[in-house]
Design an enzyme around this catalytic site. Structure first.
Site, PDB file in Angstrom:
ATOM      1  N   ARG A  64       0.896  -1.253  -0.037  1.00 39.27           N
ATOM      2  CA  ARG A  64      -0.034   0.112   0.034  1.00 39.27           C
ATOM      3  C   ARG A  64       0.752   1.368   0.002  1.00 39.27           C
ATOM      4  O   ARG A  64       0.382   1.983  -0.703  1.00 39.27           O
ATOM      5  CB  ARG A  64      -1.039  -0.130   1.140  1.00 39.27           C
ATOM      6  CG  ARG A  64      -1.884   1.227   1.134  1.00 39.27           C
ATOM      7  CD  ARG A  64      -2.976   0.837   2.215  1.00 39.27           C
ATOM      8  NE  ARG A  64      -3.882   2.019   2.301  1.00 39.27           N
ATOM      9  CZ  ARG A  64      -4.263   2.634   3.411  1.00 39.27           C
ATOM     10  NH1 ARG A  64      -3.433   2.685   4.424  1.00 39.27           N
ATOM     11  NH2 ARG A  64      -5.119   3.815   3.394  1.00 39.27           N
ATOM     12  N   HIS A  68       0.770   4.120  -2.940  1.00 43.53           N
ATOM     13  CA  HIS A  68       0.428   5.436  -2.515  1.00 43.53           C
ATOM     14  C   HIS A  68       1.307   6.381  -2.968  1.00 43.53           C
ATOM     15  O   HIS A  68       1.186   7.681  -3.271  1.00 43.53           O
ATOM     16  CB  HIS A  68       0.066   5.526  -0.993  1.00 43.53           C
ATOM     17  CG  HIS A  68      -1.304   4.857  -0.650  1.00 43.53           C
ATOM     18  ND1 HIS A  68      -2.168   5.623   0.087  1.00 43.53           N
ATOM     19  CD2 HIS A  68      -2.002   3.987  -1.095  1.00 43.53           C
ATOM     20  CE1 HIS A  68      -3.233   5.179   0.326  1.00 43.53           C
ATOM     21  NE2 HIS A  68      -3.370   4.309  -0.531  1.00 43.53           N
ATOM     22  N   SER A  78       8.206  10.556  -1.878  1.00 45.91           N
ATOM     23  CA  SER A  78       7.758  12.110  -1.129  1.00 45.91           C
ATOM     24  C   SER A  78       6.704  11.804  -0.125  1.00 45.91           C
ATOM     25  O   SER A  78       6.691  12.305   0.648  1.00 45.91           O
ATOM     26  CB  SER A  78       7.065  12.690  -2.433  1.00 45.91           C
ATOM     27  OG  SER A  78       6.169  12.022  -2.999  1.00 45.91           O
ATOM     28  N   GLU A  87       2.763  14.964   2.376  1.00 44.29           N
ATOM     29  CA  GLU A  87       1.816  13.754   1.910  1.00 44.29           C
ATOM     30  C   GLU A  87       1.068  12.852   2.854  1.00 44.29           C
ATOM     31  O   GLU A  87       0.118  12.175   2.755  1.00 44.29           O
ATOM     32  CB  GLU A  87       2.331  12.783   0.704  1.00 44.29           C
ATOM     33  CG  GLU A  87       2.659  13.614  -0.484  1.00 44.29           C
ATOM     34  CD  GLU A  87       3.378  12.777  -1.573  1.00 44.29           C
ATOM     35  OE1 GLU A  87       2.893  11.390  -1.792  1.00 44.29           O
ATOM     36  OE2 GLU A  87       3.832  13.337  -2.424  1.00 44.29           O
ATOM     37  N   ASN A  93      -3.668   8.916   3.418  1.00 44.86           N
ATOM     38  CA  ASN A  93      -2.547   8.281   3.810  1.00 44.86           C
ATOM     39  C   ASN A  93      -2.347   8.327   5.142  1.00 44.86           C
ATOM     40  O   ASN A  93      -1.285   7.836   5.747  1.00 44.86           O
ATOM     41  CB  ASN A  93      -1.526   9.129   3.122  1.00 44.86           C
ATOM     42  CG  ASN A  93      -1.146   9.212   1.672  1.00 44.86           C
ATOM     43  OD1 ASN A  93      -1.520   8.086   1.075  1.00 44.86           O
ATOM     44  ND2 ASN A  93      -0.723  10.193   1.105  1.00 44.86           N
ATOM     45  N   PRO A 161      -6.978   6.952  -6.449  1.00 39.53           N
ATOM     46  CA  PRO A 161      -8.375   6.392  -6.738  1.00 39.53           C
ATOM     47  C   PRO A 161      -9.130   6.149  -5.548  1.00 39.53           C
ATOM     48  O   PRO A 161      -8.663   5.317  -4.710  1.00 39.53           O
ATOM     49  CB  PRO A 161      -8.087   5.277  -7.699  1.00 39.53           C
ATOM     50  CG  PRO A 161      -6.863   4.637  -7.388  1.00 39.53           C
ATOM     51  CD  PRO A 161      -5.944   5.977  -6.944  1.00 39.53           C
ATOM     52  N   HIS A 191      -4.863  -6.739  -2.998  1.00 37.13           N
ATOM     53  CA  HIS A 191      -5.894  -6.843  -1.976  1.00 37.13           C
ATOM     54  C   HIS A 191      -6.069  -8.366  -1.474  1.00 37.13           C
ATOM     55  O   HIS A 191      -6.754  -8.576  -0.433  1.00 37.13           O
ATOM     56  CB  HIS A 191      -7.165  -6.461  -2.419  1.00 37.13           C
ATOM     57  CG  HIS A 191      -7.253  -4.868  -2.645  1.00 37.13           C
ATOM     58  ND1 HIS A 191      -8.307  -4.189  -3.287  1.00 37.13           N
ATOM     59  CD2 HIS A 191      -6.447  -3.982  -2.336  1.00 37.13           C
ATOM     60  CE1 HIS A 191      -8.243  -2.949  -3.249  1.00 37.13           C
ATOM     61  NE2 HIS A 191      -6.939  -2.820  -2.634  1.00 37.13           N
ATOM     62  N   ASP A 243      -9.748 -10.179   1.168  1.00 40.17           N
ATOM     63  CA  ASP A 243      -9.834 -11.410   0.600  1.00 40.17           C
ATOM     64  C   ASP A 243     -10.717 -12.332   1.626  1.00 40.17           C
ATOM     65  O   ASP A 243     -10.056 -12.663   2.451  1.00 40.17           O
ATOM     66  CB  ASP A 243      -8.509 -12.151   0.241  1.00 40.17           C
ATOM     67  CG  ASP A 243      -8.708 -13.672  -0.346  1.00 40.17           C
ATOM     68  OD1 ASP A 243      -9.844 -14.129  -0.087  1.00 40.17           O
ATOM     69  OD2 ASP A 243      -7.555 -14.337  -0.713  1.00 40.17           O
ATOM     70  N   SER A 248      -6.930 -18.003   3.128  1.00 45.93           N
ATOM     71  CA  SER A 248      -5.926 -17.535   2.263  1.00 45.93           C
ATOM     72  C   SER A 248      -5.523 -16.289   2.245  1.00 45.93           C
ATOM     73  O   SER A 248      -5.010 -15.286   1.369  1.00 45.93           O
ATOM     74  CB  SER A 248      -6.304 -17.887   0.894  1.00 45.93           C
ATOM     75  OG  SER A 248      -5.389 -17.475  -0.073  1.00 45.93           O
ATOM     76  N   ASP A 253      -1.915 -14.971  -3.461  1.00 47.74           N
ATOM     77  CA  ASP A 253      -2.125 -15.929  -4.284  1.00 47.74           C
ATOM     78  C   ASP A 253      -3.653 -15.398  -5.096  1.00 47.74           C
ATOM     79  O   ASP A 253      -3.673 -14.280  -4.863  1.00 47.74           O
ATOM     80  CB  ASP A 253      -2.478 -17.241  -3.813  1.00 47.74           C
ATOM     81  CG  ASP A 253      -3.784 -17.215  -2.601  1.00 47.74           C
ATOM     82  OD1 ASP A 253      -4.383 -16.082  -2.272  1.00 47.74           O
ATOM     83  OD2 ASP A 253      -3.919 -17.836  -1.607  1.00 47.74           O
TER      84      ASP A 253
END
Length: 331
Positions: A64, A68, A78, A87, A93, A161, A191, A243, A248, A253
């Site tokens: 992540r 970002h 940055s 930031e 963030n 996004p 994810h 997930d 898992s 995976d």
């Protein structure tokens, strides 16, 4: 920490070939530090391995952080800079973590190679190694290096996004960074080991598009399960695995894609990947294939080439990843 790679050498070779064949990454190249800091990747691997043993959730956290940093203003570290309006202070963030691991790596690297390796490259290398560890050693992609660190960090410049965007809107943002629709679908596959907070899905559970009902695209059983974890009247913001395959959810995976194909996506954008005509076939191909890890690695390499600073006049090599270098001899 060394990772044992056994039966998956073919995957590594395939990705290495893909990395060489992708084209020019500006000044980026494989083995950039082979002459002036030969041991850098071993140093990164050791620190990252120790951190992973202590807390395996550092893997999704670093993915992540990498996303970002690269997606907003390019892969220039940055995001690591401290400051009252840096930031780090931007709303998306505030929950980013992993900074201490980068600090530890930077300190170890500086002891051996003073002001040679950029923080931006450290992020890229650390993320690669954590993907390897989270996959159980089943993949290791080659990542070009040679980035410089940025000198500006502003919360006002953060542009990420939203998970509530449509597929088309999200794809448009990726396209602005010269990342393809394929890259988008694969990068969201991160994810598979990620988490989110209940606050991001309350509308899907209780009041989708002001209907006072759950999102009809979510499996009713999952609605029931998540509602128990995210009660409507709760005063705490619980954490949910992205997930929903419990066996898992901590492993890199293909499980994430299998889950969203049966309407068990947690975030709005995740479920849309499986339902939207733009991406539905890609999701099916990944879910039914056996090359997700190789393809994910290549997408991470592509992400690492976004708006890279390659000219010394535009960037620097920081001594500390949390502050810019004011010394003109720093680069």
């Amino acid at each position: 920490m060394a990772v044992k790679i056994s039966t998956i050498e073919v995957l590594i070779l395939s990705l290495a070939l893909l990395s060489f064949g992708h084209g020019c990454y500006g000044q980026l190249r494989l083995g950039f530090y082979s002459q002036n800091c030969q041991n850098v990747e071993n140093i990164v691997s050791k620190v990252v391995g120790e951190a992973f043993i202590k807390d395996s959730s550092i893997a999704p956290a670093m993915i992540r952080l990498y996303f970002h940093d690269c997606f907003s203003n390019g892969c220039d570290a940055s995001l690591l800079l401290d400051g009252s309006n840096s930031e780090k202070k931007a709303s998306p963030n505030l929950s980013v973590r992993g900074y201490e691991v980068i600090d530890d790596i930077k300190s170890a690297v500086e002891k051996e190679c003073d002001r040679v390796v950029s923080c931006a490259d450290i992020i890229a290398l650390a993320t690669r190694d954590l993907v390897t560890l989270a996959s159980g050693g089943k993949t290791r992609y080659e990542i070009p290096t040679g980035r410089l660190d940025g000198k500006i960090s502003s919360a006002l410049l953060v542009d990420l996004p939203s998970p509530k965007m449509t597929v088309a809107e999200t794809a448009a943002k990726f396209d602005q960074r010269k990342l393809s629709l394929n890259d988008m679908v694969l990068l969201l596959g991160g994810h598979t080991i990620g988490v989110t907070h209940c606050s991001f899905i309350m509308d899907r559970l209780y009041n989708f598009q002001n209907t006072q009902k759950p999102d009809p695209s979510m499996d009713p059983k999952l609605v029931e399960e998540l509602s128990a974890k995210c009660p409507k009247s709760s005063s705490t913001d619980g954490i949910i695995s992205l997930d929903q395959n419990a066996t898992s959810s901590n492993t890199m995976d293909v499980s994430f894609y299998k889950e969203i194909k049966v309407s068990r996506g947690v975030l709005h954008i995740d479920q849309k990947l499986a339902n939207d005509e733009l991406t539905r076939k890609m999701v099916t191909d990944i879910a039914n294939g056996n090359d997700f890890l190789v393809r994910f690695g290549q997408a991470m390499v592509n992400l690492g080439s976004v708006r890279v600073i390659s000219k010394p006049k535009d960037g620097e090599i920081r001594r500390s990843c949390r502050s810019t270098c004011n010394n003109p001899l720093c680069v």
